[in-house]
Write an enzyme that holds these catalytic residues in place. Structure first.
Site, PDB file in Angstrom:
ATOM      1  N   LYS A 295       0.822  -1.215   0.000  1.00 21.47           N
ATOM      2  CA  LYS A 295       0.000   0.000   0.000  1.00 21.47           C
ATOM      3  C   LYS A 295       0.857   1.267   0.000  1.00 21.47           C
ATOM      4  CE  LYS A 295      -2.323  -1.018   3.796  1.00 21.47           C
ATOM      5  NZ  LYS A 295      -1.692  -2.276   4.205  1.00 21.47           N
TER       6      LYS A 295
ATOM      7  N   ARG B 158      -9.645   0.864   9.053  1.00 19.91           N
ATOM      8  CA  ARG B 158      -9.261  -0.506   9.395  1.00 19.91           C
ATOM      9  C   ARG B 158     -10.341  -1.212  10.195  1.00 19.91           C
ATOM     10  NH1 ARG B 158      -3.338   0.429   9.224  1.00 19.91           N
ATOM     11  NH2 ARG B 158      -2.189  -1.482   9.557  1.00 19.91           N
TER      12      ARG B 158
ATOM     13  N   ARG C 280      11.434  -6.392   5.000  1.00 22.89           N
ATOM     14  CA  ARG C 280      11.320  -4.955   5.265  1.00 22.89           C
ATOM     15  C   ARG C 280      11.873  -4.625   6.659  1.00 22.89           C
ATOM     16  NH1 ARG C 280       5.461  -2.130   4.970  1.00 22.89           N
ATOM     17  NH2 ARG C 280       5.239  -2.692   7.145  1.00 22.89           N
TER      18      ARG C 280
ATOM     19  N   ARG D  48      11.281  -0.756  11.864  1.00 19.86           N
ATOM     20  CA  ARG D  48       9.972  -0.804  12.524  1.00 19.86           C
ATOM     21  C   ARG D  48       9.921  -1.983  13.486  1.00 19.86           C
ATOM     22  NH1 ARG D  48       4.935   0.173   8.545  1.00 19.86           N
ATOM     23  NH2 ARG D  48       3.995  -1.003  10.254  1.00 19.86           N
TER      24      ARG D  48
ATOM     25  N   ARG E  41      -0.449  -9.001  13.607  1.00 24.60           N
ATOM     26  CA  ARG E  41      -1.023  -7.945  12.753  1.00 24.60           C
ATOM     27  C   ARG E  41      -1.928  -8.547  11.684  1.00 24.60           C
ATOM     28  NH1 ARG E  41       4.237  -5.506  10.930  1.00 24.60           N
ATOM     29  NH2 ARG E  41       3.073  -4.032   9.661  1.00 24.60           N
TER      30      ARG E  41
END
Ligand code: AMP
Length: 190
Positions: free
Chosen positions: A14, A89, A128, A134, A146
């Site tokens: 996204k 969400r 990532r 993160r 998640r």
């Protein structure tokens, strides 16, 4: 105005595709994840509240993200439109977004979902995590948490837009440019 909900699970692409879309269509990018990370970096009270939940892979409360979106809409009154990335969400967030946009005389043009299989998401996020710094990308348990939040609370948001006849989907595995081209085909049909 062209107001797009770019939808999909964590790791669907996204953020990458939003950056390209805002460039081509001159839209404002509103990522609640980015906004929350800025609050954490600035050490605000809101950031402090969100930090623990984000680090645990849980959603932050609806009123927190709705308030942030309301502020950003107010700050960009003359934009061509918005790409909503990582928002809404939950169903209450989707309902609140409709109210916020309606009060400004506009609405959601379309939801475009990036479809990516779960195993691919986990490996993308682990990769990532090696460079993003993160904390929620660092281990498989958190990533799985998640994805569970997504499957239970977020996936039903697609039905909300399907009921309004606004749902579109694009396959999210392949070359970035090819996926972008398929997104543009949907955008240009709106
Ligand atoms: P993201 O950058 O979109 O992957 O978001 C990172 C984290 O921020 C999520 O795992 C949630 O903890 C929080 N977050 C971002 N957007 C929302 C939202 N719309 N509602 C609730 N929590 C959110």
């Amino acid at each position: 105005m062209l107001n797009i909900v770019l939808f999909g699970p964590p790791g669907a692409g996204k953020g990458t595709q939003s950056a390209k879309l805002i460039d081509k269509y001159q839209l404002v990018h509103l990522s609640t994840g980015d906004l929350l990370r800025s609050e954490i970096a600035a050490g605000t009270e809101l950031g402090l509240k969100a930090k623990g939940l984000m680090a645990a892979g849980m959603l932050v409360p609806d009123d927190v993200v709705i308030g942030m979106i309301d502020n950003k809409l107010a700050q960009n009154p003359s934009s061509n439109g918005f790409i909503f990335d990582g928002f809404p969400r939950t169903i209450p967030q989707a309902e609140a977004l409709d109210v916020l946009l309606k009060s400004r005389g506009t609405g959601i043009s379309a939801m475009i979902a990036l479809e990516v299989e779960e195993q691919e998401l986990i490996s993308r996020l682990l990769i990532r995590g090696q460079s993003s710094g993160r904390p929620d990308d660092q281990n498989e348990t958190l990533i799985a948490q998640r994805v569970t939040e997504y499957n239970t609370k977020t996936r039903p948001v697609a039905d909300f837009y399907k009921a309004q006849g606004k749902f579109h989907s694009v396959y999210g595995i392949g070359e970035i440019e090819e996926i972008f081209g398929n997104l543009c085909t949907v955008m240009d049909s709106l």
